[in-house]
Design a protein around this motif. Sequence first.
Motif, short mmCIF file in Angstrom:
data_model
loop_
_atom_site.label_atom_id
_atom_site.label_comp_id
_atom_site.label_asym_id
_atom_site.label_seq_id
_atom_site.Cartn_x
_atom_site.Cartn_y
_atom_site.Cartn_z
N LEU A 46 -58.11 74.62 216.35
CA LEU A 46 -56.88 73.94 215.92
C LEU A 46 -56.46 74.41 214.52
CD1 LEU A 46 -54.92 71.79 216.97
CD2 LEU A 46 -56.36 70.05 215.90
N THR A 49 -54.38 77.63 214.47
CA THR A 49 -53.06 77.67 215.09
C THR A 49 -52.08 76.63 214.55
OG1 THR A 49 -53.89 76.23 216.86
CG2 THR A 49 -53.94 78.61 217.26
N HIS A 50 -52.59 75.66 213.80
CA HIS A 50 -51.75 74.56 213.35
C HIS A 50 -51.96 74.28 211.86
CE1 HIS A 50 -51.81 74.01 217.69
NE2 HIS A 50 -50.86 73.10 217.61
N CYS A 51 -51.04 73.53 211.29
CA CYS A 51 -51.21 73.05 209.91
C CYS A 51 -50.56 71.68 209.79
CB CYS A 51 -50.60 74.02 208.90
SG CYS A 51 -48.82 74.25 209.05
N ASN A 52 -50.85 71.00 208.71
CA ASN A 52 -50.28 69.67 208.47
C ASN A 52 -49.19 69.74 207.42
OD1 ASN A 52 -51.92 68.37 210.33
ND2 ASN A 52 -53.50 67.87 208.82
N THR A 66 -48.80 67.09 212.15
CA THR A 66 -49.25 68.43 212.51
C THR A 66 -48.11 69.24 213.10
OG1 THR A 66 -51.50 67.66 212.91
CG2 THR A 66 -50.86 69.72 213.96
N THR A 67 -48.01 70.51 212.68
CA THR A 67 -47.00 71.41 213.21
C THR A 67 -47.65 72.72 213.65
OG1 THR A 67 -44.88 72.49 212.78
CG2 THR A 67 -46.40 72.29 210.91
N PRO A 68 -47.30 73.27 214.82
CA PRO A 68 -46.50 72.61 215.84
C PRO A 68 -47.19 71.35 216.36
CG PRO A 68 -47.58 74.57 216.73
CD PRO A 68 -47.83 74.59 215.27
N PHE A 70 -49.14 68.52 218.23
CA PHE A 70 -50.38 68.61 219.00
C PHE A 70 -50.70 67.26 219.60
CE2 PHE A 70 -55.01 68.12 219.35
CZ PHE A 70 -55.30 69.19 220.18
#
Length: 270
Positions: A46, A49-52, A66-68, A70
């Motif tokens: 995670l 592939t993602h960040c906050n 979270t973006t994108p 989840f």
Amino acid sequence: MAAFICTACGMQYPSCEAPPNTCPICIDERQFVRASGQSWTTLEGLRNTHCNKFRRLAAGLTTIETTPAFGIGQRAILAHTPAGNVLWDCIALIDDATVDVLAGLGGVAAIAISHPHYYTTMVEWSRALGGVPIHLHAADRQWVMRADRAVQFWEGDTKLIAPGLTLVRLGGHFEGGTVLHWANWREGRGVLLSGDILQVVPSRHVSFMRSYPNLIPLSAAKVQRMAEILEPFAFEAIYGAFSGRGQIDANGKQVVASSVARYIARISET
């Protein structure tokens, strides 16, 4: 071994060599297994592939999303209180950047979560933030999939976790369904952080369901009971679990009363 995370709801399970066969949260009637089937990730996956992102919601309140998107796509809300910051609800992604930002905002003294759909990686959050307590209602004990000493169960209808900051168990969506009331917010105007125990809807009302995705309603009696438990608490604003679905910045107490009346009138029609 890895602590696998359900990609549909974000629930994290204890470390094991292979993911669970099913996610109890998703096979429950309040949630669902996607048509493509059960799938899993890990916190490491995670993070790749993602960040906050952080955003000011209102005075003393910051959202973390979270973006994108989840899992269920809910947001966490950081309440900046004089007694210390409280993280309301949880999201699956916790990473170094998030910890750094939270430290810059004064840290986190405690975590409180409205219901099991948002338990996600709560143990990872607690550990990353120094082992802070996680307040959950005991009626939802069975839905804790990863036990930890940071988890503190409480009972009854209310729990004061800091001066002016009260967890209120309303039930409804889950037996232990909880909202957070901050009495001293904005010089005593009061705010209710409702998760989706009271779901803020685009018409700037709130509504009530046993299952939102599966459209299973609550009975009139249960909604009336929720209203009765909430009655002693004064609040002007109500902020729910999702961005972009409307918010209630004023007259929150009256909004709840009219929403309860509207819901009961419709669910009681013959």
